[in-house]
Motif scaffolding. Structure first.
Motif, short mmCIF file in Angstrom:
data_model
loop_
_atom_site.label_atom_id
_atom_site.label_comp_id
_atom_site.label_asym_id
_atom_site.label_seq_id
_atom_site.Cartn_x
_atom_site.Cartn_y
_atom_site.Cartn_z
N SER A 65 -2.75 -14.88 6.34
CA SER A 65 -3.64 -14.06 6.19
C SER A 65 -5.05 -14.30 6.23
CB SER A 65 -3.36 -13.65 4.73
OG SER A 65 -3.45 -14.75 3.76
N ILE A 104 2.52 -0.50 2.90
CA ILE A 104 1.36 -1.56 3.22
C ILE A 104 1.53 -2.03 4.81
CG2 ILE A 104 1.55 -2.60 0.96
CD1 ILE A 104 3.69 -4.33 1.74
N PHE A 108 0.89 -7.21 7.51
CA PHE A 108 1.04 -8.25 6.41
C PHE A 108 2.44 -8.70 6.49
CE2 PHE A 108 -1.99 -6.18 2.81
CZ PHE A 108 -2.88 -6.34 3.83
N THR A 148 0.26 -3.80 -3.37
CA THR A 148 -0.74 -4.65 -3.98
C THR A 148 -1.44 -4.33 -5.27
OG1 THR A 148 -2.77 -3.31 -3.05
CG2 THR A 148 -1.50 -4.94 -1.53
N TYR A 150 -4.20 -3.37 -6.08
CA TYR A 150 -5.03 -2.01 -6.03
C TYR A 150 -4.49 -0.91 -5.79
CZ TYR A 150 -8.42 0.89 -3.64
OH TYR A 150 -9.51 1.70 -3.23
N GLN A 151 -3.17 -1.03 -5.17
CA GLN A 151 -2.35 0.27 -4.99
C GLN A 151 -1.69 0.56 -6.44
OE1 GLN A 151 -0.08 -1.25 -1.69
NE2 GLN A 151 -0.82 0.46 -0.30
N VAL A 167 4.69 -6.32 -7.08
CA VAL A 167 3.34 -6.64 -6.80
C VAL A 167 2.94 -7.88 -6.04
CG1 VAL A 167 1.00 -6.32 -7.86
CG2 VAL A 167 2.94 -4.90 -8.67
N GLY A 169 -0.10 -10.18 -2.92
CA GLY A 169 -1.32 -10.22 -2.39
C GLY A 169 -2.56 -10.52 -3.14
N ALA A 170 -2.23 -10.45 -4.36
CA ALA A 170 -3.42 -10.70 -5.42
C ALA A 170 -2.97 -10.76 -6.90
CB ALA A 170 -4.39 -9.93 -5.30
N THR A 198 7.05 -14.14 2.28
CA THR A 198 6.75 -13.40 0.97
C THR A 198 7.27 -14.28 -0.17
OG1 THR A 198 8.91 -12.10 0.84
CG2 THR A 198 6.79 -11.16 2.00
N SER A 346 -6.76 -9.37 7.30
CA SER A 346 -5.83 -8.62 6.48
C SER A 346 -6.43 -7.50 5.51
CB SER A 346 -5.22 -9.78 5.46
OG SER A 346 -6.04 -10.39 4.74
N LYS A 348 -8.42 -8.54 2.98
CA LYS A 348 -8.76 -9.19 1.87
C LYS A 348 -10.37 -9.59 1.85
CE LYS A 348 -4.26 -11.15 0.76
NZ LYS A 348 -3.56 -12.43 0.39
#
Length: 368
Positions: A65, A104, A108, A148, A150-151, A167, A169-170, A198, A346, A348
């Motif tokens: 990423s 997504i 990714f 993510t 955010y989603q 969830v 990615g962050a 992952t 990515s 981000k």
């Protein structure tokens, strides 16, 4: 491919469906080729991945990423993809025919793995254009969806149709966890990266909240002298993958994630973790933001709040000053405003480039 031997990664589960339609191996390559030529941008990404996946090579190249440095190409054995997909299927009980959603980007690793899981486990995979609410234009229920944070925040009105949300990615903020009250499904936070295909550890977020990550079966953790996590995962061919993630190691299968080593701020001799400060600010700031630092004559580094917004709310400084759960050293002394953050490929935020960029506006905080 009919004149060549069928490789393990080319053996599709007979119950695999793409967008509700059964598809056999003979047709999948044609579909992939069609996506690369006629599909939208997100479809082309998946088409290109499928063509690489279906060839005779035992390996496939993926790109990291870039969130921990310059993006690099990473060579992965397809058998490791298969092992990861099967393990996820066991952990989340993804039986053949279960309906899943992919919303997504194919750039990714999480997107690529969702596709592989569907191929291997016989899932009914619906692929939609990546958006802040991938569920919005879909109908029916889903057994498993990857998102993510955010989603997740933008999909709250629709997540009642999902049994399990993974969830990644962050980090998930406390305010997001609170928003899940009343949700009947399961929400799980993941820890992983491109190099681990992952997740290698999971943390229950809802309905039960667990503070620590638990290793997947076959995964073991240690730390180095910096307290950074080291990963052993035989099914991925990883004898010792050293990370830059600072953790509190509970035992070889459990840890509490504290933040990235390369983001730690030493301000006046006190070590501050930006991710922990961001978590405290999450309910207050409706914009994209992060905590960073700039040089300071007396402190060494000074905590700075970086915000992406065209507007500069006049009451934000006062609200930050009045936050009760902040340590004195954690409170940002400045805000740097940007109309747009720098980004990695990515999507981000590129924290380093943004911090080195001249802000559109600066707000000084007088916090005692």
């Amino acid at each position: 491919m009919t004149d060549k031997p069928i490789q393990p990664w080319q053996r599709l589960h007979p119950e695999f469906k793409l967008n509700g339609l059964p598809i056999a191996l003979e047709a999948l390559e044609d579909v992939a080729y069609s996506l690369t030529k006629e599909g939208e941008a997100f479809e082309r990404e998946y088409g290109e991945f499928l063509l690489d996946w279906l060839d005779q090579s035992e390996d496939i190249w993926v790109k990291t990423s870039g969130s921990t440095g310059a993006p690099k190409n990473w060579k992965v054995k397809k058998e490791h993809f298969l092992a990861s997909a099967r393990l996820t299927g066991e952990v989340f009980e993804l039986f053949p025919g279960r309906r899943t959603l992919l919303g997504i980007p194919g750039s990714f690793i999480a997107g690529k793995m969702m596709f592989v899981r569907a191929l291997v486990l016989g899932l009914d995979l619906l692929v939609v254009r990546p958006s802040k609410n991938p569920l919005k234009k879909t109908g029916g229920r889903f057994s498993f969806v990857a998102m993510t944070p955010y989603q997740l925040s933008h999909s709250l009105e629709d997540i009642s149709r999902v049994e399990t949300i993974l969830v990644g990615g962050a980090p998930i903020a406390k305010s997001q966890v609170q928003q899940l009250d009343g949700h009947r499904g399961r929400v799980v936070a993941s820890y992983g990266m491109t190099e681990t295909l992952t997740h290698v550890a999971l943390r229950e977020v809802h309905p039960k909240f667990e503070p620590s990550f638990q290793a997947l079966p076959g995964v073991h953790f240690t730390t180095d002298d910096r307290d950074c996590l080291c990963i052993q995962a035989d099914y991925l061919g990883l004898e010792s993958l050293q990370t830059e993630d600072l953790v509190e190691l509970i035992d070889s299968e459990h840890f509490i994630w504290k933040g990235r080593l390369d983001r730690v701020i030493n301000s006046g001799g006190i070590k501050l973790f930006p991710e922990q400060i961001e978590d405290k600010l999450d309910a207050l700031i409706p914009y994209r933001y992060f905590i960073g630092s700039i040089e300071h004559n007396h402190l060494g580094r000074q905590v700075v709040l970086f915000i992406e917004s065209e507007e500069v709310p006049v009451n934000l400084l006062e609200e930050i000053q009045n936050l009760a759960d902040f340590e004195k050293a954690e409170k940002p002394k400045r805000i740097h405003w940007f109309s747009q953050f720098e980004e990695l490929h990515s999507g981000k935020v590129d924290r380093l480039k943004t911090q080195n960029k001249t802000p559109d506006q600066v707000s000084e905080l007088q916090i005692q």
